[in-house]
Motif scaffolding. Sequence first.
Motif, PDB file in Angstrom:
ATOM      1  N   ASN A  86       0.826  -1.217   0.000  1.00 34.80           N
ATOM      2  CA  ASN A  86       0.000   0.000   0.000  1.00 34.80           C
ATOM      3  C   ASN A  86       0.858   1.264   0.000  1.00 34.80           C
ATOM      4  O   ASN A  86       0.389   2.334   0.378  1.00 34.80           O
ATOM      5  CB  ASN A  86      -0.961   0.007   1.185  1.00 34.80           C
ATOM      6  N   ASP A  89      -0.357   4.716  -4.568  1.00 28.42           N
ATOM      7  CA  ASP A  89      -1.806   4.891  -4.684  1.00 28.42           C
ATOM      8  C   ASP A  89      -2.317   4.878  -6.119  1.00 28.42           C
ATOM      9  O   ASP A  89      -3.286   4.197  -6.436  1.00 28.42           O
ATOM     10  CB  ASP A  89      -2.206   6.221  -4.023  1.00 28.42           C
ATOM     11  N   GLN A 309      -5.101  -1.445  -2.493  1.00 32.21           N
ATOM     12  CA  GLN A 309      -4.610  -1.343  -1.126  1.00 32.21           C
ATOM     13  C   GLN A 309      -4.416   0.112  -0.671  1.00 32.21           C
ATOM     14  O   GLN A 309      -4.057   0.358   0.490  1.00 32.21           O
ATOM     15  CB  GLN A 309      -3.273  -2.083  -0.992  1.00 32.21           C
ATOM     16  N   SER A 310      -4.636   1.074  -1.553  1.00 30.50           N
ATOM     17  CA  SER A 310      -4.444   2.478  -1.195  1.00 30.50           C
ATOM     18  C   SER A 310      -5.382   2.888  -0.066  1.00 30.50           C
ATOM     19  O   SER A 310      -6.556   2.501  -0.028  1.00 30.50           O
ATOM     20  CB  SER A 310      -4.709   3.375  -2.407  1.00 30.50           C
ATOM     21  N   ARG A 311      -4.868   3.725   0.839  1.00 30.52           N
ATOM     22  CA  ARG A 311      -5.677   4.249   1.943  1.00 30.52           C
ATOM     23  C   ARG A 311      -6.371   5.548   1.557  1.00 30.52           C
ATOM     24  O   ARG A 311      -7.164   6.075   2.330  1.00 30.52           O
ATOM     25  CB  ARG A 311      -4.782   4.493   3.160  1.00 30.52           C
TER      26      ARG A 311
END
Length: 415
Positions: A86, A89, A309-311
């Motif tokens: 992660n 992005d 998986q990017s926040r």
Amino acid sequence: MKRFRFILLVAAFGLLALIAHAAEKNPPPVNLVFYTPAEDASGAIRALINRFNAENQKIQVEHRTLSWSSDDCRNFYVSAFSARDNSFDVFSADIIWVSEFASAGWIEPLDSFFSVEERKFFLPGPIEGCTYQNQIWAVPWFTDSGVLFYRSDLLDQPPRTWAELVAVAQEKIAAGEVEYGYVFPGNQYEGLVCHGLELIWSNGGRILDGERVAINTPQATSALKILVKMLDLGLAPADVLWYQEEDARLFYQDGRALFLRNWPYAWALMNKEGSRIRGKFKMAPLPKGPQGTVGSGCLGGWNLMINRQSRYKEAAWQFIKYLTSFEAQKFHAMVGGRLPTRISVYQDEEVQNVNPYYPELLPHFLASKPRPVSPYYPALSEIMQVNFHRALSGLISAEEAIANIEREMKKLYPN
């Protein structure tokens, strides 16, 4: 003393509340990491990111670059996704990776961000390439199609057939007007597959017929022989066996060859000050083969995707919206030489002044063919890379190369 301590405690809580309130009103910016292949000499991507960062207080983007090779980029992404990484992005991805990445669950579906109405402003082909199982997984950033560059100071018209290209190249070399006739990306990588497919398509051949392997035909064999002949006759420098796009572009830009197969991005770079062929070349559709009816470019292009998986998916989408906006695509078309995916950019007068070939070649771009749409495409590509390159290197004949490709592909498509 107790009263004094109480007052201090109240003041401390008050100060903390003020700090929290200030932080709530002015939260720190979201820091996105954006991956692309190595940027070309135009610096267009860097300029757009700098502009985005200057205009946005809430989102800041760090640009990281990978290799020029699409194969190397794919290997990096696959390794990262397999490890549920992660640390980045947004990323740019080759058009051929959409179904693979989507089916593996590595990228974020964009249906909630990218409306059906908004998609209508983009070229339909690239939108189709971003769609898998009725969902949209990427936004087309720029499109591409293989084209032929020719020295307009030495020729009045481009060749319409590969036989004519060979004959004209031999004539100009014999006259001492150029050192070589043809330069192309011939390294063992995805770029060679694209050009090999263009030769096969231009000669009436194909790779797959539905779920059936259909490459082993006289059309495919004689098409591959065209490139082999370029090397055997010395029309192409032997070093093309190690060339990728930028290597071929720089060689041609030095004024040493009559023809170049590349992507349209090279137009702007070869017309910059310092180029030995500035104003001395033009762009044309690729020629047709002896058994074909029309030349065909290989559809390329890169799309923008969000790492699942990017926040920071909402911020990632805002950045993608910026890079694919009209103004950003116009800038990229004028400075970076990239073919836009927004239809309206092709109709812009300023863009046409910089890229005068847009109106003439747009039908060619729209008619370009995609590489085989297959969940096995990485394996198909590797099979073609190896055998095309071995044939060009003189290690096997064109007939052996095509037969090898058929045999290996049938392991994936046994019907």
